[in-house]
Design a protein around this motif. Structure first.
Motif: not given
Length: 491
Positions: A361-373, A430-436, A479-483
């Motif tokens: 998982i870490v090897s495939r998500q290096i960009d997440f650890f370096e740059l964020g969600e 990814s949907s996680t990046a879109i949410r971020a 993400m519990n963000i109101p309208p």
């Protein structure tokens, strides 16, 4: 019906007891596995805590490596020779779809009176949780009031909901008490209610939000905007709920700066006073693996303190060679020894699988650890299963209720898996990046004119990410963000 013999061909899944145990341990969380180990230590005398490992704080990996030899540490070669003599008849594996009792007598049988119920944390597991009623009654017992008022107070407290509000009106409480208390007047009930509203937390036993906020506001009577705040709560609370600041400004005759101070003062009050007394049990999380960056490389390590180190008990394993031990005792020791070895091997297999999957998982998500969600890459169970050479169901088990400690926080392993959305350039996001991205856009939006879901979809489309408005709304709600109409602010 006439009986007859028939021959049929079929397929079915068969598993050895070792595999069944390994799969069961694999899907347990760290807390559940820790309790499982302690229960096994209580039931199997051939297994014990490794005090030497605890003193030297060695890693779980080094503990497990000692368990792979399927041998018992000894102080002399003679003990090792004796052990090999009486263990040579123990089979390496049981037959498929068999149970422990088919081959051995059970060594895990423990009487109900002596069964192990926990991991030693008796107080935290058995301490009663305090409800809002318990908290109010405790304060009531310290208050000097008449017996008549105490009876009224008990009736009111019984109607308090977890959020702190009354489930019925004071009129209904009065009607129910009028049958038992003679000449009971509604004012008496209201007077006791007002006294309970000043208990901790302030604002409980109120009928509605307006009533609770006005009681809490009494603590700010010396505030220069107390009267304006009281007026807003008393008459214009629905407008504040709709964030209609233009109407509020006209009705209260307050300018934007003063209105903002009034709103900030109201936000210091608790709309759910009962939530301060939380009767729910706390869920604790122990990270299974840790990710650190050393010398420019991200490394994955098992948590050193997640599980207690265990080893074979040398004293009991050597008892099989003494003349005082009966044949029945020797059989019991052999059974317990084999079960202990299989248990340790299953733990080793679990840790190896967990470390392998986490590293992937870490090897495939290096960009997440370096740059964020926002740099999270799309990834599904099949991707990891194909890389590590395991089945998707195994990946699902090893990522459920397993947590990773990272410099960005603690995440469940399943957090790193997400679906993908095609981009205009032909890539994937990814949907996680879109949410971020949505979260960042909302945090940077104009205070007086928040971005609608449709506007957020348009902005994402300009960045090459094609998502529908309803998809943006789904991510925002997750993400519990109101309208947008509820996110409107004065400044």
């Amino acid at each position: 019906m006439k009986q007859s013999l028939q021959l049929k061909l079929g397929q079915q899944l068969t598993m050895t007891p070792q595999l069944q145990q390994a799969i069961r341990l694999l899907q347990l969380s760290t807390l559940d596995l820790k309790q499982e180990i302690h229960e096994f230590l209580e039931s199997n005398p051939l297994l014990e805590l490794d005090d030497d490992e605890l003193l030297h704080n060695e890693t779980p990996a080094s503990i497990e490596s000692k368990s792979t030899d399927n041998s018992v540490d000894s102080n002399s070669s003679e003990e090792a020779r004796v052990e090999s003599e009486w263990t040579e008849n123990i089979p390496e594996e049981l037959s498929i779809d068999s149970s422990w009792d088919d081959t051995y007598q059970s060594s895990a049988a423990v009487s109900d009176n002596n069964s192990y119920e926990g991991d030693g944390d008796f107080e935290s597991r058995n301490a009663p949780t305090e409800s809002i009623q318990d908290h109010l009654i405790w304060q009531l017992n310290l208050t000097h009031i008449s017996d008549r008022d105490i009876e009224i107070a008990y009736a009111i407290i019984e109607c308090v909901q977890p959020d702190g509000y009354l489930s019925i009106s004071t009129d209904e409480i009065w009607e129910s008490l009028a049958v038992e208390l003679e000449d009971l007047d509604i004012e008496e009930v209201i007077a006791v209610q007002h006294r309970l509203q000043r208990f901790d937390p302030v604002g409980v036993c109120s009928i509605d939000l307006r009533d609770s906020l006005l009681v809490q506001l009494e603590a700010f009577q010396n505030h220069p905007l107390y009267k304006s705040t009281h007026n807003l709560i008393d008459h214009y609370l629905p407008l504040l709920g709709n964030r209609d600041f233009a109407q509020l400004s006209r009705k209260t005759k307050l300018k934007d700066e003063a209105l903002k101070e009034v709103v900030d003062l109201i936000q210091q009050l608790n709309p759910r006073p009962g939530s301060v007394i939380d009767a729910d049990d706390t869920d604790y999380v122990i990270p299974d693996v840790a990710v650190k960056k050393r010398n420019g490389t991200w490394q994955v390590e098992l948590n050193n303190d997640a599980l207690p180190p265990i080893k074979i008990n040398e004293t009991y394993s050597a008892m099989a060679t003494t003349s005082a031990v009966t044949t029945e005792d020797i059989s019991y020791i052999k059974t317990s020894l084999q079960e202990a070895k299989w248990f340790m091997k299953s733990l080793q297999s679990r840790n190896e699988t967990l470390l392998k999957v986490a590293s992937c998982i870490v090897s495939r998500q290096i960009d997440f650890f370096e740059l964020g969600e926002e740099a999270m890459k799309p990834m599904v169970l099949h991707d990891v299963a194909e890389e590590v050479g395991m089945h998707e169901s195994t990946i699902s088990r090893v990522t459920t209720q397993k947590y990773m400690h990272t410099p960005k926080g603690i995440f469940e392993l399943k957090y790193f898996f997400s679906s993908h959305v095609s981009t205009a350039s032909g890539g994937e996001c990814s949907s996680t990046a879109i949410r971020a991205m949505i979260k960042k856009l909302v945090s940077d939006e104009p205070a007086k004119k928040p971005l609608s879901d449709n506007k957020l979809a348009i902005i994402l489309a300009d960045q090459g990410i094609q998502v529908a408005r309803r998809t943006v709304a789904k991510y925002r709600e997750a993400m519990n963000i109101p309208p947008s109409n509820e996110r409107k602010r004065l400044i």
